[in-house]
Design an enzyme around this catalytic site. Structure first.
Site, PDB file in Angstrom:
ATOM      1  N   GLY A  25       0.789  -1.218   0.000  1.00  0.00           N
ATOM      2  CA  GLY A  25       0.000   0.000   0.000  1.00  0.00           C
ATOM      3  C   GLY A  25       0.820   1.266   0.000  1.00  0.00           C
ATOM      4  O   GLY A  25       0.321   2.314  -0.380  1.00  0.00           O
ATOM      5  N   ASP A 138       3.012  -7.660  13.224  1.00  0.00           N
ATOM      6  CA  ASP A 138       2.327  -8.050  11.996  1.00  0.00           C
ATOM      7  C   ASP A 138       2.853  -9.383  11.480  1.00  0.00           C
ATOM      8  O   ASP A 138       3.119  -9.544  10.294  1.00  0.00           O
ATOM      9  CB  ASP A 138       2.498  -6.967  10.926  1.00  0.00           C
ATOM     10  CG  ASP A 138       1.463  -7.099   9.799  1.00  0.00           C
ATOM     11  OD1 ASP A 138       0.385  -7.670  10.061  1.00  0.00           O
ATOM     12  OD2 ASP A 138       1.736  -6.634   8.684  1.00  0.00           O
TER      13      ASP A 138
END
Length: 636
Positions: A25, A138
Site C-alpha cells: 500500500g 504483523d
C-alpha cells in the site's frame, strides 16, 4: 520476481536495481545488488508520503527499531536513507517463498516435519526480535518466508520498540494496525501491544500452516465479524496434529498472560534440524528461484557513482511505492522475498520475551513476595559450585577422544546411549545441573545445558566437536539465558562420556559431574495450571501477588508472577521450571520481565511451588530468608 518497468529506478543509493519483487500500500520492493556483490531487497516509499513529515518520522522510527534485530531467523536492515527525497531501506535477501503462497496457492497445509521446523524457527525469530526490545506486530503468513535453510520473519513495516512511551506511539490515535485474522485481541481493541501479542500471531500462523485456513475465518464474511471472532470466540483448530494443537490453543488465549513463551513452543516443536525440512517439490522450486537469481545481470554501481541516494532523476523518485509501514503490509504473492542470507544453525533458544540483558538496571521487589525458595522436602536441591562459571578452572581435563573421530562433526552421529535428558544434584545445597543431548543434525547444537544455584540460573547450548569410541568433545558453548543478566559465562573445555552404571559424565574445565537419566521431562501436571493469588497480603509486603502457571516442560518459562505494590509499583517476572514431581514444581531465580516502577524489580532466589490439595499451594524460599507464601487458585 518481475522485470523492471520504464518508471523504475536503475540505482537506489549504492545499489544497482535488478528486478521488482512486489508492492504494498505504501511502496515498492526491488531486488538489487551492492558493489561488493551482495544481493539485497530495497524498499522505497511513495513520493507523496515522503512529503509528509509525520510519515517520515514514523518511517525513520520503524527503521531504527528494525536495525536492532539480527540473527539467522530474520531479515537484517543493512542500509537506509531517511533524509533523501524518497526514503528507502535495504535488507538482506534470500530466494524463498512466502508461507501464504506455499499454503494458499501452491502446496496446501504443511506436513508435520515442516510444521515442526516452522514452529521452531518462528519461535527463535520472535526470541531474537523481542530480545532486541521490538514487537513485530504483523506476523502473518505473507511475512513468513520459507527458505531451504529455515523459515525467516520479514517485513518490520509496523514493528516498534515495545517499551515506547505512550506519547511516542507510531500510530495515529484510534488507528488499529495489523492484519485482520492474525491480530491479538488487545491489538484489535487498540490496547497495549507487547511480546505476548506476537505469540498470539504465532499461534494463528501455525494454525494456518497446519490447516490451510486462518483460525478465526477470513475477512470475506466481513471485517467487523472477523475482528469480533478474534476477540470473543474460540479458534477453529480442527485438523491440527494433536502434538501441535495444544500449544496453538495456548498461543491463541485471549489473555496475554495465559499465552506460552517461545521456549514452550520450542519444547513442543524441538530444535530446528535444518536438513530436509521442506517437501521435495518446495525444495526444487526454491532451487529454480536461486537459478533465476544467478541469471540476473548484477554488477554493482561502479566506483565514482552518485552519492547514496535514490536515483532522483528517474520517474520513480516521485512514484515509487513500498510495503505499507502504517497499515497491513502486502508481501509478494510468489517469488523471492527479503530475508537474511545466513544459515539458520545455532540460533539462540532463550524463551525470555524480552531477551537476556534487556533491563540494564536491577530492580527491587518485596523480598517476601519474590525472594522465594526451594523445597528441601522435595529432595530437588543440593549445593555446590556451578561448572563453567568460574572457580579453579584446572584446564585440560578432557583428554583425547578415543578411536577415530568424524572428519565432519556436522555429520557425526551421536551414539543413542547419549541421547535424552540427564540431571544431577551436587551435594551440599541448592544447585542442579541438567543436560539434554539430541541428535546431531545440520550443525545444530547437540547439547542444551541448564545450571541452577540459589541466585543464579544459566541456560545455553554446545555444539559437537568430535565423536570417539569413549568420549564426545563439545565446543562453541553459547549462553541463551542468564539470571541475573550477564552472570553466566559459557562452560569451556567440555566432554561427555558414559559411565559404567549408565550414567553420563560431563566434564567442564577438568571437573567431572555425574548425571543420571531424568524422569521429570514431561509437561507440567494439570493440577498446577491456572492463575493463583496470595491469600491476604501473603507476605507480599503490602501488595498483591499473582502467579500464572502455563503448560510447558522443564527448561521452559512456565510460570509468570506479577506483584502490584500499594505504592503503585508493578513488577512482572517469569519462572523457568528446572525440576518437578507430582506435588512440587521447582524453579530457578525469577527473571525480571517488565517493571513499571522507577525503582524497578530484582530477581528473587530459586523457589518451589508445593501442592496443598486441589486449589492451594505454597511458595517456599530457597535461601530461607522469608516465610512461605500461601496461594489459592482463582482460575483454571
Amino acid at each position: 520476481m518481475e522485470e523492471l518497468r520504464p518508471d523504475d529506478p536503475c540505482v537506489i543509493g549504492p545499489y544497482r536495481v535488478l528486478a521488482r519483487l512486489g508492492a504494498g500500500g505504501m511502496g515498492r520492493v526491488y531486488l538489487a545488488r551492492s558493489a561488493g556483490g551482495r544481493t539485497v531487497a530495497v524498499k522505497t516509499v511513495r513520493g507523496e508520503l515522503a512529503q509528509q513529515e509525520e510519515f517520515r518520522t514514523r518511517f525513520a522510527r520503524e527503521v531504527r527499531a528494525a536495525r536492532k534485530v539480527g540473527g539467522p531467523w530474520t531479515a537484517p536492515v543493512l542500509d537506509a536513507d531517511m533524509e533523501g527525497s524518497v526514503p528507502w531501506v535495504a535488507t538482506g535477501y534470500v530466494p524463498g517463498l512466502s508461507l501464504e503462497h506455499v499454503v494458499g496457492r501452491s502446496f496446501g497445509p504443511l506436513p508435520e516435519d515442516t510444521l515442526r521446523g516452522l514452529g521452531s524457527g518462528l519461535a527463535q525469530a520472535l526470541d531474537t526480535i523481542h530480545g532486541a526490545g521490538v514487537v513485530h506486530r504483523d506476523l502473518k503468513p505473507s511475512n513468513v518466508l520459507l527458505a531451504v535453510d529455515g523459515p525467516r520473519v520479514v517485513d518490520f513495516g509496523i514493528a516498534r520498540a515495545w517499551d515506547t512511551a505512550p506519547g511516542e506511539a507510531v500510530t495515529r490515535t484510534g488507528a488499529v494496525i495489523g492484519s485482520p485474522g492474525f491480530m491479538a485481541p488487545e491489538q484489535v481493541r487498540g490496547g497495549e501491544v507487547a511480546p505476548a501479542s506476537d505469540i498470539f500471531c504465532l499461534g494463528a500462523v501455525l494454525a494456518y500452516a497446519a490447516t490451510g485456513r486462518p483460525p478465526f475465518g477470513s475477512v470475506q464474511a466481513g471485517l467487523h465479524a472477523l475482528l469480533y471472532r478474534v476477540v470473543e470466540e474460540e479458534p477453529d483448530l480442527a485438523g491440527i496434529p494433536e502434538w501441535l494443537a495444544h500449544v496453538v490453543r495456548d498461543c491463541l488465549a485471549k489473555s496475554p498472560e495465559q499465552r506460552p513463551s517461545v521456549a514452550d513452543v520450542l519444547n513442543v516443536c524441538g530444535p530446528f534440524t535444518g536438513q530436509d525440512w521442506l517437501p521435495r517439490q518446495l525444495t526444487a522450486e526454491l532451487a529454480r528461484l536461486s537459478g533465476q537469481l544467478l541469471d540476473l545481470d548484477g554488477p554493482g554501481p561502479e566506483s565514482g557513482s552518485r552519492s547514496p541516494r535514490h536515483d532522483e532523476g528517474s520517474p520513480a523518485a516521485s512514484e515509487a511505492s513500498a510495503p505499507d509501514t502504517a497499515g497491513p503490509a502486502s508481501a509478494p504473492a510468489a517469488g523471492p522475498t527479503a530475508a537474511d542470507a545466513t544459515t539458520a544453525a545455532g540460533a539462540p533458544t532463550s524463551s525470555r520475551p524480552g531477551g537476556a540483558g534487556r533491563f540494564h538496571r536491577r530492580v527491587v521487589v518485596p523480598a517476601a513476595a519474590l525472594a522465594v525458595a526451594a523445597a528441601s522436602a522435595a529432595g530437588l536441591w543440593f549445593l555446590g559450585p556451578l561448572p563453567g562459571t568460574g572457580g579453579d578452572g584446572g584446564g585440560g581435563g578432557n583428554g583425547g577422544a578415543g578411536g577415530a573421530a568424524s572428519d565432519d562433526p556436522d555429520d557425526a552421529p551421536l551414539p543413542r546411549a547419549y541421547l535424552g535428558s540427564w540431571k544431577s544434584v551436587i551435594k551440599g545445597g541448592p544447585a542442579l545441573v541438567r543436560l539434554t543431548v539430541g541428535e546431531n543434525r545440520g550443525g545444530q547444537p547437540a547439547v542444551t545445558y541448564l545450571l541452577v544455584h540459589t541466585h543464579t540460573l544459566c541456560q545455553g547450548t554446545s555444539r559437537l566437536r568430535d565423536v570417539g569410541d569413549t568420549r564426545v568433545l563439545l565446543e562453541d558453548a553459547t549462553a541463551t539465558r542468564s539470571v541475573p543478566a550477564d552472570d553466566c559465562p559459557p562452560p569451556a573445555d567440555q566432554s561427555l562420556r558414559l559411565g559404567d552404571d549408565g550414567e553420563l559424565v560431563w566434564t567442564v574445565r577438568g571437573k567431572p559431574r555425574t548425571l543420571r537419566r531424568a524422569d521429570d521431562t514431561g509437561p507440567v501436571d494439570d493440577a498446577f495450571l491456572g492463575t493463583w493469588k496470595a491469600t491476604g497480603k501473603g507476605g507480599a509486603s503490602g501488595g498483591a501477588l499473582r502467579v500464572t502457571v502455563r503448560r510447558g516442560s522443564v527448561g521452559a518459562a512456565v510460570a509468570r508472577l506479577r506483584f502490584d505494590g500499594e505504592d503503585g509499583r508493578r513488577c512482572e517476572m517469569e519462572d523457568v521450571l528446572v525440576a518437578q514431581d507430582e506435588s512440587h514444581l521447582a524453579f530457578g531465580p525469577m527473571d525480571v520481565d517488565r517493571s513499571r516502577s522507577d525503582e524497578g524489580c530484582e530477581a528473587g532466589a530459586a523457589h518451589t511451588y508445593v501442592r496443598r490439595g486441589t486449589d492451594r499451594m505454597r511458595l517456599v524460599f530457597a535461601d530461607d530468608t522469608e516465610p512461605a507464601v500461601t496461594l489459592v487458585r482463582t482460575r483454571r
